[in-house]
Scaffold this motif. Structure first.
Motif, short mmCIF file in Angstrom:
data_model
loop_
_atom_site.label_atom_id
_atom_site.label_comp_id
_atom_site.label_asym_id
_atom_site.label_seq_id
_atom_site.Cartn_x
_atom_site.Cartn_y
_atom_site.Cartn_z
N ALA A 1 18.89 -16.29 -27.81
CA ALA A 1 17.34 -16.49 -27.92
C ALA A 1 16.81 -15.59 -28.95
CB ALA A 1 16.81 -15.95 -26.80
N ARG A 2 17.46 -14.35 -29.07
CA ARG A 2 16.99 -13.35 -30.23
C ARG A 2 17.49 -14.08 -31.73
NH1 ARG A 2 16.76 -7.84 -28.91
NH2 ARG A 2 15.46 -7.96 -26.87
N VAL A 3 18.68 -14.82 -31.63
CA VAL A 3 18.75 -15.51 -32.74
C VAL A 3 17.90 -16.65 -33.29
CG1 VAL A 3 20.85 -17.13 -34.02
CG2 VAL A 3 21.50 -14.94 -32.80
N LEU A 4 17.71 -17.89 -32.30
CA LEU A 4 16.84 -18.71 -32.44
C LEU A 4 15.41 -18.27 -32.87
CD1 LEU A 4 18.12 -21.21 -29.76
CD2 LEU A 4 18.82 -21.06 -32.22
N GLU A 5 15.16 -17.18 -32.37
CA GLU A 5 13.79 -16.64 -32.81
C GLU A 5 13.61 -16.44 -34.16
OE1 GLU A 5 10.73 -12.93 -31.54
OE2 GLU A 5 12.55 -13.41 -30.41
N ARG A 6 14.61 -15.70 -34.55
CA ARG A 6 14.52 -15.47 -36.27
C ARG A 6 15.01 -16.64 -37.04
NH1 ARG A 6 16.69 -9.70 -36.49
NH2 ARG A 6 17.04 -10.19 -38.69
N VAL A 7 15.81 -17.50 -36.66
CA VAL A 7 15.75 -18.75 -37.26
C VAL A 7 14.30 -19.47 -37.26
CG1 VAL A 7 16.81 -21.21 -37.28
CG2 VAL A 7 18.31 -19.45 -36.81
N GLY A 8 13.63 -19.49 -36.23
CA GLY A 8 12.40 -20.12 -36.03
C GLY A 8 11.46 -19.41 -37.07
N ALA A 9 11.69 -18.43 -37.55
CA ALA A 9 10.94 -17.39 -38.31
C ALA A 9 11.12 -17.91 -39.86
CB ALA A 9 10.84 -16.12 -38.29
N GLY A 10 12.20 -18.64 -40.04
CA GLY A 10 12.65 -19.25 -41.17
C GLY A 10 14.11 -18.51 -42.04
N GLU A 11 14.77 -17.74 -41.17
CA GLU A 11 16.07 -17.08 -41.43
C GLU A 11 17.02 -18.22 -41.28
OE1 GLU A 11 18.35 -12.93 -40.70
OE2 GLU A 11 16.41 -13.25 -39.57
N ARG A 12 18.09 -18.13 -42.11
CA ARG A 12 19.21 -19.10 -41.78
C ARG A 12 20.08 -18.52 -40.58
NH1 ARG A 12 20.71 -22.27 -45.93
NH2 ARG A 12 22.97 -22.12 -45.31
N ARG B 1 17.60 -30.03 -29.98
CA ARG B 1 17.27 -31.14 -30.86
C ARG B 1 17.89 -32.45 -30.40
NH1 ARG B 1 19.29 -28.47 -36.63
NH2 ARG B 1 17.76 -27.17 -36.81
N ALA B 2 18.17 -32.49 -29.06
CA ALA B 2 18.63 -33.53 -28.52
C ALA B 2 18.43 -34.98 -29.15
CB ALA B 2 18.64 -33.59 -26.87
N GLY B 3 19.22 -35.59 -29.54
CA GLY B 3 19.19 -36.87 -30.06
C GLY B 3 18.67 -37.03 -31.68
N ALA B 4 18.37 -35.89 -31.95
CA ALA B 4 17.74 -35.82 -33.63
C ALA B 4 18.88 -35.82 -34.54
CB ALA B 4 16.89 -34.58 -33.65
N GLY B 5 20.31 -35.48 -34.05
CA GLY B 5 21.49 -35.58 -35.11
C GLY B 5 21.21 -34.59 -36.00
N ALA B 6 20.32 -33.67 -36.15
CA ALA B 6 20.44 -32.54 -37.32
C ALA B 6 21.36 -31.52 -37.08
CB ALA B 6 19.09 -31.98 -37.23
N ALA B 7 22.01 -31.08 -38.25
CA ALA B 7 23.05 -30.10 -38.07
C ALA B 7 22.19 -28.78 -38.29
CB ALA B 7 24.08 -30.46 -39.30
N PRO B 8 22.99 -27.74 -37.58
CA PRO B 8 22.19 -26.30 -37.86
C PRO B 8 21.96 -25.86 -39.15
CG PRO B 8 24.34 -26.14 -36.74
CD PRO B 8 24.24 -27.55 -37.02
N ARG B 9 21.20 -25.27 -39.44
CA ARG B 9 21.12 -24.55 -40.73
C ARG B 9 22.05 -23.40 -40.74
NH1 ARG B 9 16.43 -22.24 -42.98
NH2 ARG B 9 15.85 -21.39 -41.14
N GLY B 10 23.16 -23.56 -41.64
CA GLY B 10 24.16 -22.36 -41.81
C GLY B 10 24.33 -21.94 -43.20
#
Length: 305
Positions: free
Chosen positions: A254-265, A296-305
């Motif tokens: 959850a901490r990781v996804l919160e940072r990703v949501g704020a624009g971090e890779r 992203r169920a069904g969206a087919g997008a790869a994680p931003r890494g």
């Protein structure tokens, strides 16, 4: 390999850049060598020429060479010309408003450029606000980290301070008086109210003051008055094991996804959360990537890494 030359006077006829520490408040702290170099340098590059002339008047010296401004707004443009002065055999004396050039002040670019050109760079040691505050703080001084000015924007400041929460070395900061209360409040949130600290202001001046107290008390003290003058904040390092909050995998993700949501890779977010909480980065990355795919169920997008 860089090598240092001997005393400036022993290198006759060779150009040099001289970094000169100036008083941080009391003109009486100026060294004899500073006085000599102000009177003899071919060029004096000053952060503020008006302050330089006031200092010279207080010291009873007059620059014999050319005086020009060298500050954060023109140092990129002026650096090449100053390098050429040194290359041509001139002694260029660099001074800032207070303390040692290049330490939270202009100077780094010029030193780097002269060093890259193989030119002589030397220094006139002297007053340092950071070291003076550290010595007066009463906090451990055997290992410390100088952090300069914290970011001005609240979000960036909070993030920067939280990244230092587990740092075990004593921390030294500069801060402007009108942001001191807000920075102390952010330090309480990042380091805890009980962390020992010291607020040092107007060092070496008539109204020098050092307030030593836990961060919570310092934050209240600063919030109840108008803080004035030049400010240094010294904060004790974290105790062993402090600042490492143990979280389960779901909380870490959850901490990781919160940072990703704020624009971090994703990779950077995983690296920072793993470092801060003692997790295994590879395992956390896999878990966060899986959670991202699921969201992203069904969206087919790869994680931003």
């Amino acid at each position: 390999m860089d090598t240092a030359a001997g005393p400036v006077a022993d290198v006759a006829g060779r150009g040099r850049l001289v970094l000169a520490a100036t008083p941080i408040g009391n003109p009486g702290d100026a060294s004899l060598r500073l006085r000599e170099h102000l009177a003899a340098a071919d060029v004096v590059a000053a952060e503020d020429t008006r302050r330089l002339h006031r200092l010279c008047a207080a010291l009873g010296v007059a620059p014999a060479g050319r005086v020009l401004s060298y500050h954060e707004h023109n140092e990129v443009a002026r650096t090449p010309a100053l390098v050429q002065e040194v290359a041509g055999g001139a002694t260029v004396l660099l001074v800032t408003d207070a303390g040692m050039p290049s330490v939270s002040d202009p100077g780094y670019r010029l030193v780097h450029a002269c060093a890259e050109a193989g030119l002589l760079v030397t220094a006139l040691p002297g007053p340092s606000a950071a070291l003076t505050a550290l010595a007066l703080s009463g906090l451990p001084s055997d290992r410390f980290a100088f952090e300069g000015f914290p970011p001005r924007k609240p979000g960036q400041r909070e993030r920067a301070l939280h990244e230092l929460a587990a740092e075990r070395r004593t921390l030294v900061f500069f801060e402007s008086p009108h942001r001191t209360a807000a920075t102390l409040a952010a330090m309480v949130a990042a380091f805890g109210a009980a962390r020992p600290a010291a607020l040092c202001r107007e060092l070496t001046k008539t109204y020098e003051e050092v307030v030593r107290a836990p961060l919570g008390e310092l934050a209240r003290w600063a919030g109840q008055r108008e803080v004035r003058g030049e400010v240094c904040l010294v904060v004790a390092g974290a105790e062993e094991g402090a600042g490492v909050e143990e979280l389960d995998e779901a909380e870490l993700v959850a901490r990781v996804l919160e940072r990703v949501g704020a624009g971090e890779r994703l990779k950077e977010a995983v690296r920072e959360v793993a470092r801060r909480h003692g997790a295994v980065a590879r395992e956390l990355y896999d878990a966060a990537a899986a959670a991202q795919r699921a969201s992203r169920a069904g969206a087919g997008a790869a994680p931003r890494g």
